[in-house]
Design a protein around this motif. Sequence first.
Motif, PDB file in Angstrom:
ATOM      1  N   MET A 165       0.871  -1.221   0.016  1.00 55.52           N
ATOM      2  CA  MET A 165       0.070  -0.037  -0.007  1.00 55.52           C
ATOM      3  C   MET A 165       0.970   1.304  -0.144  1.00 55.52           C
ATOM      4  N   ASP A 166       2.061   1.295  -0.614  1.00 53.32           N
ATOM      5  CA  ASP A 166       2.938   2.354  -0.859  1.00 53.32           C
ATOM      6  C   ASP A 166       2.318   3.262  -1.464  1.00 53.32           C
ATOM      7  N   ARG A 167       2.707   4.718  -1.063  1.00 52.72           N
ATOM      8  CA  ARG A 167       2.249   5.948  -2.040  1.00 52.72           C
ATOM      9  C   ARG A 167       0.756   6.205  -1.981  1.00 52.72           C
ATOM     10  N   SER A 168       0.127   5.589  -0.747  1.00 50.25           N
ATOM     11  CA  SER A 168      -1.369   5.611  -0.874  1.00 50.25           C
ATOM     12  C   SER A 168      -2.073   6.800   0.240  1.00 50.25           C
ATOM     13  N   VAL A 169      -3.109   7.388  -0.289  1.00 50.48           N
ATOM     14  CA  VAL A 169      -3.574   8.127   0.701  1.00 50.48           C
ATOM     15  C   VAL A 169      -4.844   7.713   1.508  1.00 50.48           C
ATOM     16  N   PHE A 170      -4.457   7.752   2.781  1.00 49.73           N
ATOM     17  CA  PHE A 170      -5.551   7.122   3.808  1.00 49.73           C
ATOM     18  C   PHE A 170      -5.878   8.231   4.908  1.00 49.73           C
ATOM     19  N   VAL A 171      -5.997   9.553   4.481  1.00 47.71           N
ATOM     20  CA  VAL A 171      -6.469  10.577   5.249  1.00 47.71           C
ATOM     21  C   VAL A 171      -7.798  10.305   5.964  1.00 47.71           C
ATOM     22  N   ASP A 172      -7.783  10.334   7.315  1.00 45.66           N
ATOM     23  CA  ASP A 172      -8.983  10.017   7.923  1.00 45.66           C
ATOM     24  C   ASP A 172      -9.678   8.685   7.965  1.00 45.66           C
ATOM     25  N   ALA A 173      -8.847   7.768   7.251  1.00 41.15           N
ATOM     26  CA  ALA A 173      -9.248   6.290   7.407  1.00 41.15           C
ATOM     27  C   ALA A 173      -9.493   5.838   8.812  1.00 41.15           C
ATOM     28  N   ASN A 174     -10.368   5.042   8.856  1.00 43.57           N
ATOM     29  CA  ASN A 174     -10.425   4.159  10.101  1.00 43.57           C
ATOM     30  C   ASN A 174      -9.790   2.555   9.986  1.00 43.57           C
ATOM     31  N   PHE A 175      -8.758   2.461  10.720  1.00 47.10           N
ATOM     32  CA  PHE A 175      -7.999   1.157  10.872  1.00 47.10           C
ATOM     33  C   PHE A 175      -8.331   0.529  12.144  1.00 47.10           C
ATOM     34  N   THR A 176      -9.145   0.907  12.978  1.00 48.27           N
ATOM     35  CA  THR A 176      -9.544   0.344  14.242  1.00 48.27           C
ATOM     36  C   THR A 176      -9.374  -1.184  14.288  1.00 48.27           C
ATOM     37  N   ASN A 177      -8.762  -1.970  15.128  1.00 45.04           N
ATOM     38  CA  ASN A 177      -8.807  -3.404  15.040  1.00 45.04           C
ATOM     39  C   ASN A 177      -8.219  -3.984  13.851  1.00 45.04           C
ATOM     40  N   ALA A 178      -7.652  -3.235  12.969  1.00 41.71           N
ATOM     41  CA  ALA A 178      -7.215  -3.957  11.677  1.00 41.71           C
ATOM     42  C   ALA A 178      -5.901  -4.713  12.152  1.00 41.71           C
ATOM     43  N   VAL A 179      -5.640  -5.560  11.092  1.00 45.13           N
ATOM     44  CA  VAL A 179      -4.521  -6.492  11.192  1.00 45.13           C
ATOM     45  C   VAL A 179      -3.265  -6.128   9.852  1.00 45.13           C
ATOM     46  N   LEU A 180      -2.321  -5.419  10.213  1.00 44.91           N
ATOM     47  CA  LEU A 180      -1.710  -4.799   9.046  1.00 44.91           C
ATOM     48  C   LEU A 180      -0.484  -5.268   9.140  1.00 44.91           C
ATOM     49  N   GLN A 181      -0.160  -6.738   9.277  1.00 41.19           N
ATOM     50  CA  GLN A 181       1.111  -7.197   9.522  1.00 41.19           C
ATOM     51  C   GLN A 181       1.727  -7.364   8.103  1.00 41.19           C
ATOM     52  N   ARG A 182       3.046  -7.026   8.289  1.00 40.70           N
ATOM     53  CA  ARG A 182       4.087  -7.128   6.869  1.00 40.70           C
ATOM     54  C   ARG A 182       3.540  -6.017   5.757  1.00 40.70           C
ATOM     55  N   VAL A 183       2.701  -5.075   5.925  1.00 38.51           N
ATOM     56  CA  VAL A 183       2.343  -4.263   4.820  1.00 38.51           C
ATOM     57  C   VAL A 183       3.560  -3.280   4.622  1.00 38.51           C
ATOM     58  N   VAL A 184       3.318  -2.973   3.305  1.00 38.81           N
ATOM     59  CA  VAL A 184       4.448  -1.568   2.963  1.00 38.81           C
ATOM     60  C   VAL A 184       3.544  -0.480   2.901  1.00 38.81           C
ATOM     61  N   LEU A 185       3.857   0.276   3.688  1.00 37.85           N
ATOM     62  CA  LEU A 185       2.884   1.814   3.880  1.00 37.85           C
ATOM     63  C   LEU A 185       3.993   2.981   3.653  1.00 37.85           C
ATOM     64  N   THR A 186       4.934   2.848   3.013  1.00 41.83           N
ATOM     65  CA  THR A 186       6.125   3.825   2.776  1.00 41.83           C
ATOM     66  C   THR A 186       5.499   4.891   1.872  1.00 41.83           C
ATOM     67  N   LEU A 187       5.892   6.144   2.143  1.00 36.37           N
ATOM     68  CA  LEU A 187       5.360   7.304   1.723  1.00 36.37           C
ATOM     69  C   LEU A 187       3.828   7.540   1.177  1.00 36.37           C
ATOM     70  N   SER A 188       3.130   6.998   2.394  1.00 40.77           N
ATOM     71  CA  SER A 188       1.667   6.866   2.405  1.00 40.77           C
ATOM     72  C   SER A 188       1.338   8.140   3.359  1.00 40.77           C
ATOM     73  N   ASP A 189      -0.070   8.791   3.256  1.00 44.02           N
ATOM     74  CA  ASP A 189      -0.559   9.786   4.063  1.00 44.02           C
ATOM     75  C   ASP A 189      -1.501   9.211   4.795  1.00 44.02           C
ATOM     76  N   LEU A 190      -1.366   8.787   5.977  1.00 44.35           N
ATOM     77  CA  LEU A 190      -2.387   8.532   7.135  1.00 44.35           C
ATOM     78  C   LEU A 190      -2.734   9.843   8.243  1.00 44.35           C
ATOM     79  N   ASN A 191      -2.719  10.808   7.829  1.00 41.93           N
ATOM     80  CA  ASN A 191      -2.956  11.944   8.492  1.00 41.93           C
ATOM     81  C   ASN A 191      -4.520  11.919   8.934  1.00 41.93           C
ATOM     82  N   GLY A 192      -4.812  12.056  10.335  1.00 42.89           N
ATOM     83  CA  GLY A 192      -5.948  11.833  10.783  1.00 42.89           C
ATOM     84  C   GLY A 192      -6.629  10.454  10.843  1.00 42.89           C
ATOM     85  N   ALA A 193      -5.890   9.322  10.425  1.00 48.49           N
ATOM     86  CA  ALA A 193      -6.200   8.050  10.544  1.00 48.49           C
ATOM     87  C   ALA A 193      -6.404   7.788  11.980  1.00 48.49           C
TER      88      ALA A 193
END
Length: 129
Positions: free
Chosen positions: A21-49
């Motif tokens: 999920m690199d270079r993605s935009v997840f502004v204000d997304a909800n990851f409550t109780n999500a399992v994100l093991q071994r994900v690639v989130l480089t250069l992603s925007d998670l402001n307000g997530a």
Amino acid sequence: MMKLVAPGVDFTGADMSDALMDRSVFVDANFTNAVLQRVVLTLSDLNGATIEGADFTDALLDKTTQQKLCETASGTNPVTGRQTRQTLKCGGNRFSARQSTPSRYMTDETAPTPKQEFDADRFSMYTTK
């Protein structure tokens, strides 16, 4: 899911392990109780997530993203039993993120170069000799 634009999307309880999920935009997304093991989130925007209870075990994050997530990280994932702050490798309190340093030989010119364990030709179809 590279370069995904998903502002405000609800990923509550989702298992997104091993996702790219690199270079993605997840502004204000909800990851409550999500399992994100071994994900690639480089250069992603998670402001307000919202990441309460999310499990980022072995996730690949750039330092800026990791530090930003550590500012609000809390909770324990109900599936894996892991604490969000620990999976993000946050520091002892909520405002101190991990500060890693490169190998000594990369920053100190007097440090010895690491011993070469394998011949370079072993990993290339082109010979170096």
